[in-house]
Scaffold this motif. Structure first.
Motif, PDB file in Angstrom:
ATOM      1  N   GLN A  26     -56.621 -42.423 -39.405  1.00  9.54           N
ATOM      2  CA  GLN A  26     -56.036 -41.241 -39.147  1.00  9.54           C
ATOM      3  C   GLN A  26     -54.773 -41.509 -38.207  1.00  9.54           C
ATOM      4  O   GLN A  26     -53.705 -40.620 -38.415  1.00  9.54           O
ATOM      5  CB  GLN A  26     -57.061 -40.016 -38.595  1.00  9.54           C
ATOM      6  N   GLN A  29     -52.036 -42.484 -40.273  1.00 10.47           N
ATOM      7  CA  GLN A  29     -51.621 -41.135 -41.166  1.00 10.47           C
ATOM      8  C   GLN A  29     -50.466 -40.377 -40.271  1.00 10.47           C
ATOM      9  O   GLN A  29     -49.395 -39.793 -40.528  1.00 10.47           O
ATOM     10  CB  GLN A  29     -52.697 -40.280 -41.547  1.00 10.47           C
ATOM     11  N   ILE A  30     -50.869 -40.274 -39.036  1.00  9.46           N
ATOM     12  CA  ILE A  30     -49.891 -39.604 -37.998  1.00  9.46           C
ATOM     13  C   ILE A  30     -48.507 -40.542 -38.004  1.00  9.46           C
ATOM     14  O   ILE A  30     -47.511 -39.785 -37.848  1.00  9.46           O
ATOM     15  CB  ILE A  30     -50.643 -39.511 -36.659  1.00  9.46           C
ATOM     16  N   LEU A  33     -46.075 -39.922 -40.836  1.00 11.73           N
ATOM     17  CA  LEU A  33     -45.526 -38.506 -40.929  1.00 11.73           C
ATOM     18  C   LEU A  33     -44.350 -38.428 -39.804  1.00 11.73           C
ATOM     19  O   LEU A  33     -43.443 -37.199 -39.876  1.00 11.73           O
ATOM     20  CB  LEU A  33     -46.685 -37.412 -40.168  1.00 11.73           C
ATOM     21  N   ASP A  35     -40.530 -39.468 -39.218  1.00  9.67           N
ATOM     22  CA  ASP A  35     -39.450 -39.835 -39.842  1.00  9.67           C
ATOM     23  C   ASP A  35     -38.179 -39.646 -39.055  1.00  9.67           C
ATOM     24  O   ASP A  35     -38.318 -38.934 -37.759  1.00  9.67           O
ATOM     25  CB  ASP A  35     -39.425 -39.370 -41.117  1.00  9.67           C
ATOM     26  N   ASN A  38     -38.092 -36.029 -37.702  1.00  8.27           N
ATOM     27  CA  ASN A  38     -39.329 -35.858 -36.810  1.00  8.27           C
ATOM     28  C   ASN A  38     -39.488 -37.120 -36.000  1.00  8.27           C
ATOM     29  O   ASN A  38     -40.767 -37.601 -36.173  1.00  8.27           O
ATOM     30  CB  ASN A  38     -40.488 -35.379 -37.516  1.00  8.27           C
ATOM     31  N   PHE A  41     -42.556 -37.243 -33.537  1.00  2.95           N
ATOM     32  CA  PHE A  41     -43.778 -36.703 -33.766  1.00  2.95           C
ATOM     33  C   PHE A  41     -45.014 -37.459 -33.277  1.00  2.95           C
ATOM     34  O   PHE A  41     -46.079 -36.700 -32.804  1.00  2.95           O
ATOM     35  CB  PHE A  41     -43.904 -36.726 -35.335  1.00  2.95           C
ATOM     36  N   GLU A  44     -45.464 -36.487 -29.617  1.00  2.33           N
ATOM     37  CA  GLU A  44     -45.694 -35.156 -29.552  1.00  2.33           C
ATOM     38  C   GLU A  44     -47.042 -34.695 -29.605  1.00  2.33           C
ATOM     39  O   GLU A  44     -47.856 -34.178 -28.756  1.00  2.33           O
ATOM     40  CB  GLU A  44     -44.875 -33.990 -30.447  1.00  2.33           C
ATOM     41  N   VAL A  45     -47.594 -35.572 -30.701  1.00  2.00           N
ATOM     42  CA  VAL A  45     -49.044 -35.421 -30.938  1.00  2.00           C
ATOM     43  C   VAL A  45     -49.935 -35.757 -29.733  1.00  2.00           C
ATOM     44  O   VAL A  45     -50.974 -35.356 -29.274  1.00  2.00           O
ATOM     45  CB  VAL A  45     -49.241 -35.866 -32.314  1.00  2.00           C
TER      46      VAL A  45
ATOM     47  N   ILE B  37     -53.275 -28.849 -31.936  1.00  2.15           N
ATOM     48  CA  ILE B  37     -52.946 -30.274 -32.395  1.00  2.15           C
ATOM     49  C   ILE B  37     -52.949 -30.144 -33.837  1.00  2.15           C
ATOM     50  O   ILE B  37     -52.247 -30.685 -34.860  1.00  2.15           O
ATOM     51  CB  ILE B  37     -54.087 -31.240 -32.061  1.00  2.15           C
ATOM     52  N   LYS B  40     -50.395 -28.472 -35.682  1.00  4.41           N
ATOM     53  CA  LYS B  40     -49.080 -29.279 -35.494  1.00  4.41           C
ATOM     54  C   LYS B  40     -49.013 -30.505 -36.815  1.00  4.41           C
ATOM     55  O   LYS B  40     -47.941 -30.544 -37.474  1.00  4.41           O
ATOM     56  CB  LYS B  40     -48.784 -30.022 -34.228  1.00  4.41           C
ATOM     57  N   ARG B  44     -46.643 -30.385 -40.266  1.00  2.54           N
ATOM     58  CA  ARG B  44     -45.775 -31.627 -40.673  1.00  2.54           C
ATOM     59  C   ARG B  44     -46.374 -32.255 -41.815  1.00  2.54           C
ATOM     60  O   ARG B  44     -45.337 -32.368 -42.734  1.00  2.54           O
ATOM     61  CB  ARG B  44     -46.085 -32.647 -39.554  1.00  2.54           C
ATOM     62  N   PRO B 138     -59.914 -34.765 -40.961  1.00  2.00           N
ATOM     63  CA  PRO B 138     -58.666 -34.603 -41.116  1.00  2.00           C
ATOM     64  C   PRO B 138     -58.294 -34.750 -42.662  1.00  2.00           C
ATOM     65  O   PRO B 138     -58.526 -35.416 -43.293  1.00  2.00           O
ATOM     66  CB  PRO B 138     -58.016 -35.664 -40.107  1.00  2.00           C
ATOM     67  N   LYS B 140     -55.610 -35.152 -45.645  1.00  2.00           N
ATOM     68  CA  LYS B 140     -54.811 -36.272 -45.940  1.00  2.00           C
ATOM     69  C   LYS B 140     -53.606 -35.772 -46.829  1.00  2.00           C
ATOM     70  O   LYS B 140     -53.617 -34.727 -47.399  1.00  2.00           O
ATOM     71  CB  LYS B 140     -55.609 -37.191 -46.851  1.00  2.00           C
TER      72      LYS B 140
END
Lengths: 151, 188
Positions: A26, A29-30, A33, A35, A38, A41, A44-45, B37, B40, B44, B138, B140
């Motif tokens: 995961q 994956q974050i 996201l 780019d 962003n 990102f 921030e997360v 979270i 957000k 995105r 989560p 995908k």
């Protein structure tokens, strides 16, 4: 060359985080996201996760100090923490949450207190590693390099 | 005008542009989750799949956006898809799903439920109540790409009166009356 050294450090840190189970897919994956539109990102997360987790840990500590303990409340907080750690890919934190919920369900105060200690350890460990990771990325960018993408 | 209506699409920068292709019609998703979270991340994810997103933290707020909260602005026609968390304090995702499906104005909007827990009874309940899909968190990117297919499409009608005036006035500044006029044109 400075950039190469930093990039190597980043690759090693990232690999160890995955191999030692601190992070799971995961988190990748974050990262994907993020780019040009962003660019902050991940930061921030991670920031939101850190803030939110500290709030939950503080609430959990208070809840377990009450007499009698409201285990439903404890369970609700752990459920939140499980959700957010799952969303960011903080695998070890999430695993402790699962155990913690089991203790809350059986109203096992000792078990809950133990789990709380463990969760604090895991959270602070992954938090400092993520901060180190983000810092390395910043340093690489500042030195004119690009951040290597992990497969 | 061959090929049906112009469809309005708004880029993330907020400026208006007009697309004439049914394939890239704008998907406006209403995302509901009490976790900051998760909001957000889902936002995105949806934006990177070319969706417009309105993210709120409760079912109550979602109903306000959809025009059921007692406010006078009915922006229901803008929302093509609702994606909601199941476990939320106050109104759950299931409660929100029920309210949407019970509403004559909103029931056509597809609703997708997300949950971190794989509980078969819960999943069945939601699907029986009319949810399009039940996603395990989560979420995908592959899930999000599939969701576009569920989004309610705007059907072109033969008496569509699309023109330059429509294209230039579409947007947040549209008056309520004009919106109602347009929604009668776009929805049969």
């Amino acid at each position: 060359m400075e950039v190469l050294r930093l990039q190597q450090q980043l690759i090693e840190l990232t690999n160890s985080l995955f191999q030692e189970g601190f992070l799971d897919d995961q988190f990748t994956q974050i990262q994907m996201l993020q780019d040009e539109g962003n660019p902050d990102f991940v930061q921030e997360v991670v920031g939101l996760f850190a803030e939110d987790s500290e709030r939950i840990l503080s609430e959990l500590t208070k809840a377990l100090e009450m007499e009698p303990v409201d285990f439903k409340k404890v369970d609700a907080y752990v459920h939140q923490f499980k959700g957010s750690s799952s969303s960011i890919g903080a695998q070890r934190v999430k695993a402790v949450c699962v155990d913690f919920r089991a203790y809350a369900e059986t109203e096992n105060k000792e078990g809950c207190l133990q789990a709380l200690q463990q969760i604090k350890q895991e959270f602070f460990a992954v938090k400092s590693k993520l901060e180190a990771l983000l810092q390395l990325e910043q340093q690489i960018l500042a030195a004119g390099g690009s951040v290597p993408m992990m497969e | 005008m061959a090929g049906g209506c112009f469809l309005y699409s708004e880029s993330e920068m907020g400026s208006a542009s007009v697309s004439s292709s049914q394939d890239d019609f704008p998907v406006h998703v209403l995302a509901v989750d009490d976790s900051l979270i998760d909001r957000k991340v889902i936002e995105r994810l949806l934006k990177s799949s070319a969706c417009k997103v309105t993210a709120v933290d409760s079912g109550r707020r979602a109903l306000e956006i959809l025009g059921l909260g007692g406010e006078s602005i009915n922006s229901a026609f803008e929302i093509n898809l609702i994606i909601t968390d199941y476990c939320m304090p106050g109104m759950s995702g299931y409660d929100l799903l029920k309210k949407v499906k019970e509403s004559s104005t909103l029931k056509e909007i597809p609703v997708v439920i997300m949950s971190s827990e794989n509980v078969p009874n819960r999943i069945r309940r939601c699907l029986d109540e009319g949810a399009e899909e039940f996603l395990l968190k989560p979420v995908k990117p592959a899930d999000v790409n599939r969701l576009r297919g569920h989004a309610r499409t705007l059907q072109p009608t033969s008496d569509c009166t699309c023109d330059d005036e429509v294209a230039s006035t579409m947007g947040r500044s549209l008056s309520l009356d004009r919106r109602r006029q347009l929604s009668r044109t776009f929805f049969s």
